[in-house]
Design a protein around this motif. Structure first.
Motif, PDB file in Angstrom:
ATOM      1  N   ALA A 270     -13.370  15.879  30.355  1.00  9.13           N
ATOM      2  CA  ALA A 270     -14.543  16.004  29.477  1.00  9.13           C
ATOM      3  C   ALA A 270     -15.816  15.585  30.210  1.00  9.13           C
ATOM      4  CB  ALA A 270     -14.348  15.157  28.221  1.00  9.13           C
ATOM      5  N   LYS A 271     -15.701  14.555  31.016  1.00 10.81           N
ATOM      6  CA  LYS A 271     -16.865  14.104  31.801  1.00 10.81           C
ATOM      7  C   LYS A 271     -17.307  15.181  32.784  1.00 10.81           C
ATOM      8  CE  LYS A 271     -18.410  10.296  34.766  1.00 10.81           C
ATOM      9  NZ  LYS A 271     -18.012   9.037  35.462  1.00 10.81           N
ATOM     10  N   ARG A 272     -16.339  15.831  33.449  1.00 15.27           N
ATOM     11  CA  ARG A 272     -16.673  16.907  34.386  1.00 15.27           C
ATOM     12  C   ARG A 272     -17.281  18.102  33.656  1.00 15.27           C
ATOM     13  NH1 ARG A 272     -11.544  15.570  36.345  1.00 15.27           N
ATOM     14  NH2 ARG A 272     -10.607  17.558  35.704  1.00 15.27           N
ATOM     15  N   GLN A 273     -16.762  18.382  32.458  1.00 15.27           N
ATOM     16  CA  GLN A 273     -17.329  19.486  31.677  1.00 15.27           C
ATOM     17  C   GLN A 273     -18.805  19.239  31.368  1.00 15.27           C
ATOM     18  OE1 GLN A 273     -14.162  19.300  28.589  1.00 15.27           O
ATOM     19  NE2 GLN A 273     -14.145  21.530  28.724  1.00 15.27           N
ATOM     20  N   MET A 274     -19.133  18.021  30.939  1.00 21.10           N
ATOM     21  CA  MET A 274     -20.519  17.712  30.595  1.00 21.10           C
ATOM     22  C   MET A 274     -21.419  17.807  31.830  1.00 21.10           C
ATOM     23  SD  MET A 274     -20.925  17.398  27.415  1.00 21.10           S
ATOM     24  CE  MET A 274     -22.575  16.690  27.378  1.00 21.10           C
ATOM     25  N   THR A 275     -20.911  17.390  32.971  1.00 24.20           N
ATOM     26  CA  THR A 275     -21.679  17.517  34.216  1.00 24.20           C
ATOM     27  C   THR A 275     -21.994  18.986  34.488  1.00 24.20           C
ATOM     28  OG1 THR A 275     -20.669  15.526  35.137  1.00 24.20           O
ATOM     29  CG2 THR A 275     -21.664  17.059  36.698  1.00 24.20           C
ATOM     30  N   TRP A 276     -21.024  19.850  34.262  1.00 24.07           N
ATOM     31  CA  TRP A 276     -21.207  21.290  34.479  1.00 24.07           C
ATOM     32  C   TRP A 276     -22.247  21.840  33.508  1.00 24.07           C
ATOM     33  CZ3 TRP A 276     -18.335  24.679  37.828  1.00 24.07           C
ATOM     34  CH2 TRP A 276     -18.672  26.023  37.671  1.00 24.07           C
ATOM     35  N   PHE A 277     -22.101  21.510  32.233  1.00 18.54           N
ATOM     36  CA  PHE A 277     -23.005  22.069  31.217  1.00 18.54           C
ATOM     37  C   PHE A 277     -24.450  21.646  31.456  1.00 18.54           C
ATOM     38  CE2 PHE A 277     -19.095  21.705  28.313  1.00 18.54           C
ATOM     39  CZ  PHE A 277     -18.609  22.919  28.758  1.00 18.54           C
ATOM     40  N   ARG A 278     -24.647  20.457  31.964  1.00 24.64           N
ATOM     41  CA  ARG A 278     -26.022  19.984  32.210  1.00 24.64           C
ATOM     42  C   ARG A 278     -26.727  20.829  33.267  1.00 24.64           C
ATOM     43  NH1 ARG A 278     -23.367  14.756  32.095  1.00 24.64           N
ATOM     44  NH2 ARG A 278     -23.674  13.800  30.033  1.00 24.64           N
ATOM     45  N   ARG A 279     -25.962  21.559  34.062  1.00 26.11           N
ATOM     46  CA  ARG A 279     -26.563  22.421  35.091  1.00 26.11           C
ATOM     47  C   ARG A 279     -26.986  23.774  34.522  1.00 26.11           C
ATOM     48  NH1 ARG A 279     -21.921  20.787  38.581  1.00 26.11           N
ATOM     49  NH2 ARG A 279     -22.599  19.031  39.862  1.00 26.11           N
ATOM     50  N   ILE A 280     -26.614  24.054  33.283  1.00 19.39           N
ATOM     51  CA  ILE A 280     -27.043  25.312  32.654  1.00 19.39           C
ATOM     52  C   ILE A 280     -28.481  25.110  32.180  1.00 19.39           C
ATOM     53  CG2 ILE A 280     -26.635  26.964  30.797  1.00 19.39           C
ATOM     54  CD1 ILE A 280     -23.666  26.191  30.895  1.00 19.39           C
ATOM     55  N   ARG A 281     -29.409  25.725  32.863  1.00 17.56           N
ATOM     56  CA  ARG A 281     -30.833  25.461  32.610  1.00 17.56           C
ATOM     57  C   ARG A 281     -31.248  25.812  31.188  1.00 17.56           C
ATOM     58  NH1 ARG A 281     -30.502  28.191  37.293  1.00 17.56           N
ATOM     59  NH2 ARG A 281     -31.218  30.122  36.307  1.00 17.56           N
ATOM     60  N   GLU A 282     -30.648  26.854  30.638  1.00 15.80           N
ATOM     61  CA  GLU A 282     -31.100  27.379  29.347  1.00 15.80           C
ATOM     62  C   GLU A 282     -30.464  26.676  28.148  1.00 15.80           C
ATOM     63  OE1 GLU A 282     -30.812  30.532  32.546  1.00 15.80           O
ATOM     64  OE2 GLU A 282     -29.475  29.010  31.692  1.00 15.80           O
ATOM     65  N   ILE A 283     -29.608  25.713  28.380  1.00 15.64           N
ATOM     66  CA  ILE A 283     -28.821  25.138  27.287  1.00 15.64           C
ATOM     67  C   ILE A 283     -29.705  24.396  26.283  1.00 15.64           C
ATOM     68  CG2 ILE A 283     -28.279  22.884  28.327  1.00 15.64           C
ATOM     69  CD1 ILE A 283     -25.317  23.434  27.383  1.00 15.64           C
ATOM     70  N   ILE A 284     -29.392  24.566  25.014  1.00 16.29           N
ATOM     71  CA  ILE A 284     -30.083  23.883  23.912  1.00 16.29           C
ATOM     72  C   ILE A 284     -29.088  22.883  23.337  1.00 16.29           C
ATOM     73  CG2 ILE A 284     -31.176  24.174  21.659  1.00 16.29           C
ATOM     74  CD1 ILE A 284     -31.481  27.250  22.633  1.00 16.29           C
ATOM     75  N   TRP A 285     -29.390  21.609  23.454  1.00 15.43           N
ATOM     76  CA  TRP A 285     -28.433  20.579  23.061  1.00 15.43           C
ATOM     77  C   TRP A 285     -28.477  20.307  21.563  1.00 15.43           C
ATOM     78  CZ3 TRP A 285     -24.627  19.479  26.137  1.00 15.43           C
ATOM     79  CH2 TRP A 285     -24.798  19.589  27.521  1.00 15.43           C
TER      80      TRP A 285
END
Length: 313
Positions: A270-285
């Motif tokens: 889960a920690k690695r997944q969040m690290t990956w998602f943070r690199r998606i520039r367009e992501i809306i949290w």
């Protein structure tokens, strides 16, 4: 350009439930972006939604292949695009949902895998090296040739390390360079990416509770059946949820030890997944919590698409 909502999040973050709530409101269907839910017979360990949890919403990209088949990201992208197209032709809104970052990126950035290389003999040779000298040995090789890729790949992720080395060996270009040049053509859809963000301690507690639920629901028996069917050596059985139970079935550890290892590995994933998602520039949290109302969150997604993009889902 047709809009496609993407809901990304770590394991146990409530992606499926939120996607179903959203689908009910926008006449949607769900396209899974989970690298393990594509395998048949692997239901409990992959947290595949039940018929009841699907609530009548059509789900694509589940139970696609046998557990001993290799399933590449290129194959996923091709099939996922077919499913998205089918959903749109059916007059529905596609919702891509999952936690496999590479699958999500293949769609969001339209990564072209048409020139992928496959060298089975090199792969086997590198696998043997990893078995003899450890995955760290291969990881250090990757650090030398492609430090950029090494920064994104965990040193125990032997499969992706081997893939990166394989690409460089055949093309003398790093896999990072290939990915950059493959993103030149824009994607065929307007992907609107939402990420589910939890307090880490709450998420970890949810993960622990999910593992306990999997054990109660029969994960050990499911793993045993897969072994009896001859699927104990395939790629799929290296998935978190199964590889931890195998040592227990072999008598190499107790069930309590296997469960604790499974909880730890899932938290790390889960920690690695969040690290990956943070690199998606367009992501809306989207901030999530135990008291989050999923119906309200689905409405927020709809309103956000209207206010920010002028898109009515």
């Amino acid at each position: 350009m047709e809009p496609v909502v993407v809901i990304a999040g770590p394991t146990a973050s409530g992606k499926t439930s939120l996607s179903v709530e959203l689908a009910k409101r926008i006449n949607g269907s769900i396209v899974s972006a989970d690298s393990m839910q594509i395998y048949k017979y692997m239901d409990i360990g992959t947290a595949k939604p039940t018929e009841q949890e699907m609530s009548g919403i059509r789900h694509y990209m589940m139970d696609e292949v046998e557990p001993d088949e290799n399933y590449s990201v290129a194959r996923y992208k091709e099939r996922a695009l077919e499913c998205i197209s089918a959903v749109i032709k059916d007059g529905r809104r596609p919702i891509v949902t999952g936690g496999t970052g590479l699958y999500l990126n293949s769609l969001i950035y339209n990564i072209n895998f048409s020139e992928t290389i496959c060298d089975e003999s090199l792969r086997e040779s590198l696998k043997t090296e990893a078995e003899q000298h450890g995955s760290r040995h291969l990881y250090e090789k990757l650090l030398e040739i492609d430090p950029e890729a090494a920064s994104r790949i965990h040193e125990n992720d032997t499969k992706r390390i081997i893939r990166a080395i394989e690409v460089y060996t055949h093309t003398r270009k790093t896999i990072s360079e290939h990915i950059r040049t493959s993103r030149i053509e824009p994607p065929p859809y307007k992907y609107i990416v939402f990420g589910l963000k939890w307090d880490r301690e709450i998420l970890y507690r949810r993960i622990n509770e999910r593992v306990d639920k999997m054990i109660r629901e029969g994960l050990v028996d499911e793993t045993r059946r897969l072994v009896e069917m001859g699927f104990d050596r395939g790629t799929a059985m290296q998935a978190i949820g199964y590889k931890e139970i195998l040592p227990f079935l072999k008598g190499e550890c107790s069930l309590d030890e296997a469960v604790e290892t499974l909880k730890r590995n899932t938290r790390r994933y889960a920690k690695r997944q969040m690290t990956w998602f943070r690199r998606i520039r367009e992501i809306i949290w989207l901030d999530m919590g135990e008291d989050t109302d999923l119906q309200d969150t689905a409405e927020k997604i709809i309103h956000h698409c209207i206010e920010r993009f002028g898109i009515i889902l």
